[in-house]
Design an enzyme around this catalytic site. Structure first.
Site, PDB file in Angstrom:
ATOM      1  N   HIS A  49      37.721 -53.483 -16.033  1.00  0.00           N
ATOM      2  CA  HIS A  49      36.776 -52.862 -16.971  1.00  0.00           C
ATOM      3  C   HIS A  49      35.510 -53.704 -17.140  1.00  0.00           C
ATOM      4  CE1 HIS A  49      40.363 -50.403 -18.693  1.00  0.00           C
ATOM      5  NE2 HIS A  49      39.818 -49.817 -17.652  1.00  0.00           N
ATOM      6  N   HIS A 108      41.390 -41.364 -10.968  1.00  0.00           N
ATOM      7  CA  HIS A 108      42.672 -41.578 -11.652  1.00  0.00           C
ATOM      8  C   HIS A 108      42.335 -42.087 -13.060  1.00  0.00           C
ATOM      9  CE1 HIS A 108      43.710 -41.655  -7.410  1.00  0.00           C
ATOM     10  NE2 HIS A 108      45.001 -41.527  -7.706  1.00  0.00           N
ATOM     11  N   SER A 153      38.970 -46.570 -18.722  1.00  0.00           N
ATOM     12  CA  SER A 153      37.716 -46.522 -17.965  1.00  0.00           C
ATOM     13  C   SER A 153      36.839 -45.310 -18.334  1.00  0.00           C
ATOM     14  CB  SER A 153      38.010 -46.536 -16.459  1.00  0.00           C
ATOM     15  OG  SER A 153      38.983 -45.575 -16.110  1.00  0.00           O
ATOM     16  N   ASP A 212      41.433 -45.736  -8.911  1.00  0.00           N
ATOM     17  CA  ASP A 212      42.285 -46.691  -9.627  1.00  0.00           C
ATOM     18  C   ASP A 212      43.707 -46.119  -9.737  1.00  0.00           C
ATOM     19  OD1 ASP A 212      43.206 -48.717 -11.286  1.00  0.00           O
ATOM     20  OD2 ASP A 212      42.332 -47.853 -13.094  1.00  0.00           O
TER      21      ASP A 212
HETATM   22  N1  SAM Z   1      41.447 -45.714 -14.579  1.00  0.00           N
HETATM   23  C1  SAM Z   1      42.222 -45.873 -15.802  1.00  0.00           C
HETATM   24  C2  SAM Z   1      41.609 -46.968 -16.631  1.00  0.00           C
HETATM   25  O1  SAM Z   1      41.074 -47.928 -16.067  1.00  0.00           O
HETATM   26  O2  SAM Z   1      41.665 -46.863 -17.853  1.00  0.00           O
HETATM   27  C3  SAM Z   1      43.658 -46.195 -15.526  1.00  0.00           C
HETATM   28  C4  SAM Z   1      44.318 -45.370 -14.493  1.00  0.00           C
HETATM   29  S1  SAM Z   1      45.999 -45.716 -14.220  1.00  0.00           S
HETATM   30  C5  SAM Z   1      45.994 -47.179 -13.327  1.00  0.00           C
HETATM   31  C6  SAM Z   1      46.407 -44.519 -13.022  1.00  0.00           C
HETATM   32  C7  SAM Z   1      46.421 -43.084 -13.548  1.00  0.00           C
HETATM   33  O3  SAM Z   1      46.477 -42.208 -12.426  1.00  0.00           O
HETATM   34  C8  SAM Z   1      47.613 -42.731 -14.413  1.00  0.00           C
HETATM   35  O4  SAM Z   1      47.137 -42.204 -15.634  1.00  0.00           O
HETATM   36  C9  SAM Z   1      48.366 -41.635 -13.622  1.00  0.00           C
HETATM   37  O5  SAM Z   1      48.922 -40.650 -14.453  1.00  0.00           O
HETATM   38  C10 SAM Z   1      47.265 -41.067 -12.781  1.00  0.00           C
HETATM   39  N2  SAM Z   1      47.632 -40.473 -11.494  1.00  0.00           N
HETATM   40  C11 SAM Z   1      48.686 -40.747 -10.681  1.00  0.00           C
HETATM   41  N3  SAM Z   1      48.587 -40.083  -9.512  1.00  0.00           N
HETATM   42  C12 SAM Z   1      47.420 -39.371  -9.586  1.00  0.00           C
HETATM   43  C13 SAM Z   1      46.733 -38.528  -8.674  1.00  0.00           C
HETATM   44  N4  SAM Z   1      47.225 -38.257  -7.460  1.00  0.00           N
HETATM   45  N5  SAM Z   1      45.548 -37.996  -9.067  1.00  0.00           N
HETATM   46  C14 SAM Z   1      45.034 -38.251 -10.296  1.00  0.00           C
HETATM   47  N6  SAM Z   1      45.641 -39.048 -11.200  1.00  0.00           N
HETATM   48  C15 SAM Z   1      46.814 -39.612 -10.844  1.00  0.00           C
END
Ligand code: SAM
Length: 288
Positions: A18, A41, A107, A171
């Protein structure tokens, strides 16, 4: 899909990612022209830290934020200052007290807070409950759209944007061994559609061979200038599974390298666990 970012919110990897995101957005905003921020994500956008001590089945779980944002909460200066000010503001706005963090932003909130009226956000999240929470969070923001969809499909579907400029944060949860190959195929498509776009891919540093294999395959895409920044909190010999994390940044904003290495070093210095802690940066594909 078992991954819940809630348990990891505010840990050292979130701090690094972040703080780097704040620097990247600042770098893109040196130009007046607006851009699309695509969060493939996105997660929930907001996390209540006190509620992470229990799993959905009720069993206890050690929260990760005390060893992350918790240890930086009162820092006022240094390369993390802008990021920390944002996080503290988020905590205050949600009703958290000043002494310890009660609420931590994801994020999407950080990007939305920094976005100018000319910038646009597309937030993609596969989990319906998290996507619904995101949509509720940003329902009053006309420059933010939320999509319940696969983030890799979104990279293909939403590029190129009308603005012809984008920052794409990839991410993923890295729950499956296929994650690196999914990232590669999304990057192949994303770069074909927007060769000048900035893409930032977060990855965990677990077994070094896996990251190096990913970087080798990435080079086969014949990509544009690419900077890698890695930070570690522990040495290879540590019992920790994730010893650090990295960001692979395609078409990074001009002169961002110094800011990112300073961020990585600061996180490693403040949150490192042994003498393997540190940060490094290198150009995987040099600037012309
Ligand atoms: N980017 C966020 C942040 O920095 O606050 C954190 C993201 S977290 C590491 C990963 C997220 O991706 C989770 O909320 C999960 O539910 C979601 N996720 C998993 N597979 C996914 C996909 N194929 N497409 C979109 N989201 C997905």
């Amino acid at each position: 899909m078992n991954y819940r970012h809630h348990f990891h919110a505010g840990n050292y990897a979130d701090v690094f990612k972040h703080a780097a995101l704040v620097a990247l957005i600042g770098g893109l905003q040196r130009k007046e022209k607006g851009f699309l921020y695509l969060d493939s994500h996105a997660g929930r956008g907001s996390y209540e830290l006190e509620s992470v001590t229990r799993r959905p089945d009720g069993s206890e779980r050690e929260p990760e934020w005390p060893a992350g944002i918790g240890r930086l909460w009162t820092e006022e200066r240094g390369p993390l200052a802008s990021y920390l000010n944002l996080v503290r503001r988020f905590n205050r706005e949600r009703g958290g007290g000043p002494a310890t963090p009660g609420f931590y932003p994801g994020s999407p909130w950080i990007a939305a807070e920094l976005a100018r009226p000319v910038d646009r956000l597309a937030l993609c999240e596969l989990r319906e409950d998290d996507a619904d929470a995101l949509a509720a969070e940003f329902r009053r923001r006309s420059n933010v759209s939320v999509r319940t969809m696969d983030g890799y499909t979104a990279v293909r579907a939403l590029l190129p944007p009308p603005e012809k400029r984008a920052l794409v944060l990839i991410d993923p949860p890295f729950e499956s061994s296929a994650e690196f190959s999914e990232i590669l195929s999304a990057l192949r498509e994303g770069l074909r559609r927007l060769p000048g776009g900035t893409f930032a891919v977060w990855y965990p540093v677990t077994e070094r061979a896996r990251t190096e294999g990913f970087q080798r395959e990435y080079l086969a895409l014949k990509p544009p200038p690419t900077l890698v920044v890695e930070m570690r909190i522990a040495s290879d010999g540590s019992a920790l599974r994730m010893k650090g994390c990295g960001l692979l940044i395609i078409n990074p904003p001009w002169k961002i390298e110094a800011d990112l290495i300073a961020i990585g070093r600061e996180v490693a210095a403040k949150l490192g666990l042994d003498d393997g802690a540190g940060a490094s940066t290198f150009w995987l594909v040099p600037e012309a």
